[in-house]
Enzyme design. Structure first.
Site, PDB file in Angstrom:
ATOM      1  N   CYS A 100     -12.354   5.640 -60.902  1.00 53.37           N
ATOM      2  CA  CYS A 100     -11.819   4.790 -59.832  1.00 53.37           C
ATOM      3  C   CYS A 100     -10.289   4.753 -59.898  1.00 53.37           C
ATOM      4  O   CYS A 100      -9.639   5.736 -59.561  1.00 53.37           O
ATOM      5  CB  CYS A 100     -12.439   3.398 -59.885  1.00 53.37           C
ATOM      6  SG  CYS A 100     -12.202   2.449 -58.358  1.00 53.37           S
ATOM      7  N   HIS A 108     -17.775   4.394 -59.948  1.00 52.44           N
ATOM      8  CA  HIS A 108     -17.937   3.920 -61.322  1.00 52.44           C
ATOM      9  C   HIS A 108     -19.246   4.439 -61.912  1.00 52.44           C
ATOM     10  O   HIS A 108     -20.277   3.754 -61.886  1.00 52.44           O
ATOM     11  CB  HIS A 108     -17.927   2.390 -61.363  1.00 52.44           C
ATOM     12  CG  HIS A 108     -16.581   1.794 -61.148  1.00 52.44           C
ATOM     13  ND1 HIS A 108     -15.772   1.390 -62.190  1.00 52.44           N
ATOM     14  CD2 HIS A 108     -15.897   1.535 -60.003  1.00 52.44           C
ATOM     15  CE1 HIS A 108     -14.640   0.903 -61.702  1.00 52.44           C
ATOM     16  NE2 HIS A 108     -14.684   0.985 -60.382  1.00 52.44           N
ATOM     17  N   GLU A 162     -20.153   4.650 -64.896  1.00 53.74           N
ATOM     18  CA  GLU A 162     -20.630   3.891 -66.058  1.00 53.74           C
ATOM     19  C   GLU A 162     -21.685   2.864 -65.684  1.00 53.74           C
ATOM     20  O   GLU A 162     -22.536   2.495 -66.509  1.00 53.74           O
ATOM     21  CB  GLU A 162     -19.453   3.211 -66.781  1.00 53.74           C
ATOM     22  CG  GLU A 162     -18.830   2.027 -66.078  1.00 53.74           C
ATOM     23  CD  GLU A 162     -17.732   2.403 -65.095  1.00 53.74           C
ATOM     24  OE1 GLU A 162     -16.889   1.542 -64.792  1.00 53.74           O
ATOM     25  OE2 GLU A 162     -17.714   3.559 -64.621  1.00 53.74           O
TER      26      GLU A 162
END
Length: 239
Positions: free
Chosen positions: A98, A197, A199
């Site tokens: 990001c 994102h 993750e």
């Protein structure tokens, strides 16, 4: 030894995000150490770096105009720009997430669009960690080799986006309105920036592949070997 990855985070919220990034690195065969502005962060002590998400990047870094809605962290900007520059100089791989994707671009001489959804009026606009935004992977890119070219659902927590590419970067993904959603370096060392994102999407194999690519590059860097052949060898037969 598992490759050690330095992970930059916000001083405010990084305590919540870092464990999630570290978990993704563990799944990929790596390990992470958290870096925040104002504390030691030495590229020479790690095998690769992740520039994490967070506040907007100051337009002072690329000659843009400040907009009133921006939330800035000048100290973190300076740290992360230095880290990217040092990583390139030392041949260490970089993953930008990001804000980190934007910083990778800026540190390599590129520019950002501060009102990306104003420019790309037909782009899907979401503000969620849920995978609701559609991105289209550019064929014959390294990202495509790892994540495939089938349209991908991702999350979105950004208002800025890459506009002018930094040196050595190419577009790896766009959204349905044409906004750049991923960039990647075409030469050594390995570098990839994604606007979403991954993750938060650790349950999706295409997102885990992004971390595996970084860890493969970091393992090669730790051995003083070329990174891109290792990354390419580890690419799955993505759809």
């Amino acid at each position: 030894m598992k490759p050690l990855i330095g992970v930059t985070t916000s001083a405010r919220s990084g305590w919540r995000i870092f464990p999630l990034v570290a978990f993704n690195l563990w799944l990929a065969g790596g390990r992470g150490v958290r870096w925040v502005a104002g504390r030691p962060s030495d590229v020479a002590e790690v095998d690769g770096i992740i520039i994490g998400g967070g506040d907007d990047i100051s337009p002072d870094l690329y000659g843009g105009q400040l907009i009133t809605s921006s939330t800035l962290d000048d100290e973190r900007d300076a740290m992360e720009r230095r880290l990217v520059e040092e990583a390139m100089a030392q041949g260490k791989p970089v993953l930008g997430i990001c804000r980190g994707s934007q910083m990778l671009n800026v540190a390599l001489g590129g520019r950002l669009d501060q009102d990306a959804y104003g420019t790309y009026a037909t782009s899907e606009r979401f503000w969620t960690i849920l995978p609701r935004k559609t991105v289209e992977i550019v064929p014959q890119t390294r990202l495509a080799a790892h994540a495939g070219t089938v349209p991908m659902k991702v999350n979105a927590l950004h208002s800025q986006a890459v506009t002018t590419l930094g040196q050595g970067l190419r577009v790896a993904a766009r959204d349905t309105g044409g906004m750049i959603q991923a960039v990647e370096r075409t030469e050594e060392p390995f570098a990839l920036g994604v606007q979403w994102h991954p993750e938060h999407l650790f349950y999706a194999h295409r997102q885990r592949a992004i971390f595996r690519a970084l860890v493969s590059a970091a393992r090669a860097a730790s051995r003083k070997e070329a990174q891109l052949p290792q990354v390419d060898t580890g690419a799955p037969q993505a759809p």
